[in-house]
Design a protein around this motif. Structure first.
Motif, PDB file in Angstrom:
ATOM      1  N   GLY A  44       0.813  -1.215   0.000  1.00 53.59           N
ATOM      2  CA  GLY A  44       0.000   0.000   0.000  1.00 53.59           C
ATOM      3  C   GLY A  44       0.843   1.259   0.000  1.00 53.59           C
ATOM      4  N   ASN A  45       1.866   1.274   0.822  1.00 53.82           N
ATOM      5  CA  ASN A  45       2.733   2.457   0.892  1.00 53.82           C
ATOM      6  C   ASN A  45       3.623   2.589  -0.334  1.00 53.82           C
ATOM      7  N   MET A  46       4.074   1.455  -0.882  1.00 58.39           N
ATOM      8  CA  MET A  46       4.875   1.518  -2.106  1.00 58.39           C
ATOM      9  C   MET A  46       4.064   2.084  -3.264  1.00 58.39           C
ATOM     10  N   ALA A  47       2.772   1.769  -3.311  1.00 61.62           N
ATOM     11  CA  ALA A  47       1.911   2.311  -4.379  1.00 61.62           C
ATOM     12  C   ALA A  47       1.817   3.833  -4.271  1.00 61.62           C
ATOM     13  N   ILE A  48       1.694   4.337  -3.033  1.00 59.39           N
ATOM     14  CA  ILE A  48       1.625   5.782  -2.839  1.00 59.39           C
ATOM     15  C   ILE A  48       2.953   6.443  -3.184  1.00 59.39           C
ATOM     16  N   VAL A  49       4.060   5.835  -2.750  1.00 59.05           N
ATOM     17  CA  VAL A  49       5.385   6.385  -3.026  1.00 59.05           C
ATOM     18  C   VAL A  49       5.636   6.477  -4.523  1.00 59.05           C
ATOM     19  N   CYS A  50       5.174   5.500  -5.289  1.00 62.08           N
ATOM     20  CA  CYS A  50       5.369   5.506  -6.743  1.00 62.08           C
ATOM     21  C   CYS A  50       4.409   6.465  -7.445  1.00 62.08           C
ATOM     22  N   ALA A  51       3.194   6.609  -6.926  1.00 61.28           N
ATOM     23  CA  ALA A  51       2.181   7.425  -7.594  1.00 61.28           C
ATOM     24  C   ALA A  51       2.496   8.910  -7.511  1.00 61.28           C
ATOM     25  N   VAL A  52       3.016   9.370  -6.381  1.00 61.37           N
ATOM     26  CA  VAL A  52       3.230  10.810  -6.180  1.00 61.37           C
ATOM     27  C   VAL A  52       4.220  11.400  -7.182  1.00 61.37           C
ATOM     28  N   PRO A  53       5.407  10.828  -7.402  1.00 54.70           N
ATOM     29  CA  PRO A  53       6.320  11.441  -8.382  1.00 54.70           C
ATOM     30  C   PRO A  53       5.885  11.250  -9.833  1.00 54.70           C
ATOM     31  N   TRP A  54       5.106  10.223 -10.126  1.00 55.37           N
ATOM     32  CA  TRP A  54       4.703   9.962 -11.512  1.00 55.37           C
ATOM     33  C   TRP A  54       3.591  10.891 -11.997  1.00 55.37           C
ATOM     34  N   ASP A  55       2.691  11.278 -11.122  1.00 55.49           N
ATOM     35  CA  ASP A  55       1.553  12.114 -11.512  1.00 55.49           C
ATOM     36  C   ASP A  55       1.854  13.558 -11.132  1.00 55.49           C
ATOM     37  N   HIS A  56       1.981  14.429 -12.134  1.00 51.27           N
ATOM     38  CA  HIS A  56       2.321  15.831 -11.883  1.00 51.27           C
ATOM     39  C   HIS A  56       1.208  16.565 -11.140  1.00 51.27           C
ATOM     40  N   GLY A  67       3.646  11.256   0.276  1.00 47.13           N
ATOM     41  CA  GLY A  67       4.611  10.328  -0.297  1.00 47.13           C
ATOM     42  C   GLY A  67       5.758  10.045   0.650  1.00 47.13           C
ATOM     43  N   ASN A  68       6.275  11.093   1.282  1.00 48.86           N
ATOM     44  CA  ASN A  68       7.337  10.907   2.265  1.00 48.86           C
ATOM     45  C   ASN A  68       6.834  10.161   3.491  1.00 48.86           C
ATOM     46  N   PHE A  69       5.584  10.440   3.873  1.00 47.36           N
ATOM     47  CA  PHE A  69       4.994   9.749   5.016  1.00 47.36           C
ATOM     48  C   PHE A  69       4.871   8.250   4.736  1.00 47.36           C
ATOM     49  N   SER A  70       4.500   7.892   3.509  1.00 46.54           N
ATOM     50  CA  SER A  70       4.391   6.484   3.146  1.00 46.54           C
ATOM     51  C   SER A  70       5.760   5.815   3.126  1.00 46.54           C
ATOM     52  N   PHE A  71       6.761   6.522   2.607  1.00 47.90           N
ATOM     53  CA  PHE A  71       8.119   5.974   2.635  1.00 47.90           C
ATOM     54  C   PHE A  71       8.593   5.810   4.074  1.00 47.90           C
ATOM     55  N   LEU A  72       8.226   6.761   4.923  1.00 48.24           N
ATOM     56  CA  LEU A  72       8.559   6.661   6.344  1.00 48.24           C
ATOM     57  C   LEU A  72       7.923   5.427   6.969  1.00 48.24           C
ATOM     58  N   GLU A  73       6.675   5.130   6.606  1.00 50.14           N
ATOM     59  CA  GLU A  73       6.000   3.961   7.153  1.00 50.14           C
ATOM     60  C   GLU A  73       6.666   2.661   6.712  1.00 50.14           C
ATOM     61  N   ILE A  74       7.178   2.648   5.482  1.00 51.37           N
ATOM     62  CA  ILE A  74       7.907   1.466   5.008  1.00 51.37           C
ATOM     63  C   ILE A  74       9.145   1.233   5.866  1.00 51.37           C
ATOM     64  N   CYS A  75       9.873   2.312   6.132  1.00 48.88           N
ATOM     65  CA  CYS A  75      11.058   2.208   6.990  1.00 48.88           C
ATOM     66  C   CYS A  75      10.667   1.844   8.418  1.00 48.88           C
ATOM     67  N   TYR A  76       9.546   2.395   8.876  1.00 51.15           N
ATOM     68  CA  TYR A  76       9.107   2.203  10.259  1.00 51.15           C
ATOM     69  C   TYR A  76       8.803   0.732  10.543  1.00 51.15           C
ATOM     70  N   CYS A 144       8.507  23.731   0.533  1.00 48.36           N
ATOM     71  CA  CYS A 144       8.055  22.349   0.734  1.00 48.36           C
ATOM     72  C   CYS A 144       9.240  21.408   0.909  1.00 48.36           C
ATOM     73  N   GLY A 145      10.249  21.591   0.047  1.00 46.08           N
ATOM     74  CA  GLY A 145      11.447  20.763   0.166  1.00 46.08           C
ATOM     75  C   GLY A 145      12.158  20.979   1.489  1.00 46.08           C
ATOM     76  N   SER A 146      12.175  22.221   1.952  1.00 48.54           N
ATOM     77  CA  SER A 146      12.821  22.522   3.235  1.00 48.54           C
ATOM     78  C   SER A 146      12.094  21.854   4.388  1.00 48.54           C
ATOM     79  N   LEU A 147      10.764  21.835   4.335  1.00 45.64           N
ATOM     80  CA  LEU A 147       9.992  21.179   5.393  1.00 45.64           C
ATOM     81  C   LEU A 147      10.263  19.680   5.434  1.00 45.64           C
ATOM     82  N   VAL A 148      10.328  19.051   4.260  1.00 47.74           N
ATOM     83  CA  VAL A 148      10.589  17.615   4.198  1.00 47.74           C
ATOM     84  C   VAL A 148      11.973  17.294   4.746  1.00 47.74           C
ATOM     85  N   ILE A 149      12.975  18.071   4.309  1.00 51.53           N
ATOM     86  CA  ILE A 149      14.346  17.848   4.791  1.00 51.53           C
ATOM     87  C   ILE A 149      14.424  18.072   6.295  1.00 51.53           C
TER      88      ILE A 149
END
Length: 292
Positions: A44-56, A67-76, A144-149
């Motif tokens: 489920g999280n991998m689908a979200i991580v892939c969908a966000v960068p592909w769809d403008h 997308g970052n939250f989903s990647f975080l959950e994968i790591c978690y 936005c990038g600064s907040l994520v970093i």
């Protein structure tokens, strides 16, 4: 297994994770359930991580954070769940000292990062609804990038001091941890059996409490202001759309804070300890299903 680990006369080099103490048939049943939840969480999280960068169309702050939250959950979930699943069929259930501390660091650092992401995700609807005129000016790609970093870097720095303090503690007695992961509380209990550690316990408790309560009250305050402005929207459709967005995000917040409270705040013994362990795991694999 417990009797063999008692009263060690040398420094502990590995720990025993007891996990879920129940009959073999029940452990097989729990393994099946948790394994399915683990796989669904990853896909489920991998689908979200892939969908966000592909769809403008999804290149906005909320979806970038999602997308970052989903990647975080994968790591978690990968920080503790695979080892727990292996321990269901392990006879020794051991984990080395260094692996235990690494698991502790990543588990709490990722949890800290999650708190920060939830706070930033609460800031987006607050700015969009309460200060709409400033939204496009403030929410630039650079910001936005600064907040994520900031969330990732600060999340992994916040709990660095407590983990370093834990590495300096003596572990000379029992090496049995009544949990499925190397949690901070059981480790402090084992170390306190050798020497008093009030300073370390105070620092770890203060940093954890400060993070949890600060982010929780900030999130609740932000959504309170958002709901106040939503109630003033004349359009019923607009209110419904805003409520649907806020409700899904608040579900994640209360699931996270409720799990933390039950696991680390509420006193428990006996059956309560089992519930605490189950709640920690249940949150780690179920949060993505509540994510908007």
């Amino acid at each position: 297994m417990t009797s063999e680990a008692k009263n060690l006369s040398h420094t502990v080099t590995e720990f025993i994770l007891l996990g879920f103490r129940c009959r073999w048939e029940i452990q097989q049943f729990l393994f099946s359930i948790f394994f399915v939840m683990y796989i669904l969480t990853l896909f489920g999280n991998m689908a979200i991580v892939c969908a966000v960068p592909w769809d403008h169309r999804l290149h906005t702050l909320m979806y970038i954070l999602l997308g970052n939250f989903s990647f975080l959950e994968i790591c978690y979930v990968n920080s503790d769940v695979p080892n727990m699943l292996v321990n269901f069929f392990s006879k020794t259930k051991t984990i080395s000292f260094s692996q235990c501390l690494l698991q502790l660091y990543f588990f709490f650092s990722l949890g800290t990062t999650e708190c920060l992401f939830l706070s930033v995700m609460a800031y987006d609807p607050f700015l969009a609804i309460c200060h709409l005129l400033y939204y496009l000016t403030v929410m630039t790609n650079k910001f936005c990038g600064s907040l994520v970093i900031f969330c990732w870097v600060y999340g992994f720095l916040w709990f660095l001091i407590p983990v370093i303090l834990v590495t300096q503690l003596p572990f000379c007695g029992s090496n049995v941890i009544d949990d499925f992961l190397c949690d901070l509380g059981p480790l402090l209990d084992l170390a306190s059996a050798c020497v008093p550690i009030p300073r370390t316990a105070l620092i770890c408790g203060a940093m954890s409490s400060l993070l949890i309560f600060a982010t929780f009250f900030y999130i609740i305050g932000s959504y309170t202001l958002v709901l106040r402005d939503v109630m003033q929207v004349p359009s019923a459709a607009g209110q419904k759309k805003a409520f649907s967005t806020c409700s899904s995000q608040l579900a994640v917040v209360f699931l996270f804070c409720g799990s933390v409270k039950i696991t680390y705040v509420s006193p428990g013994s006996g059956q309560g300890e089992g519930m605490q362990k189950f709640t920690t795991f249940f949150y780690s694999v179920s949060t993505p299903f509540s994510t908007p």
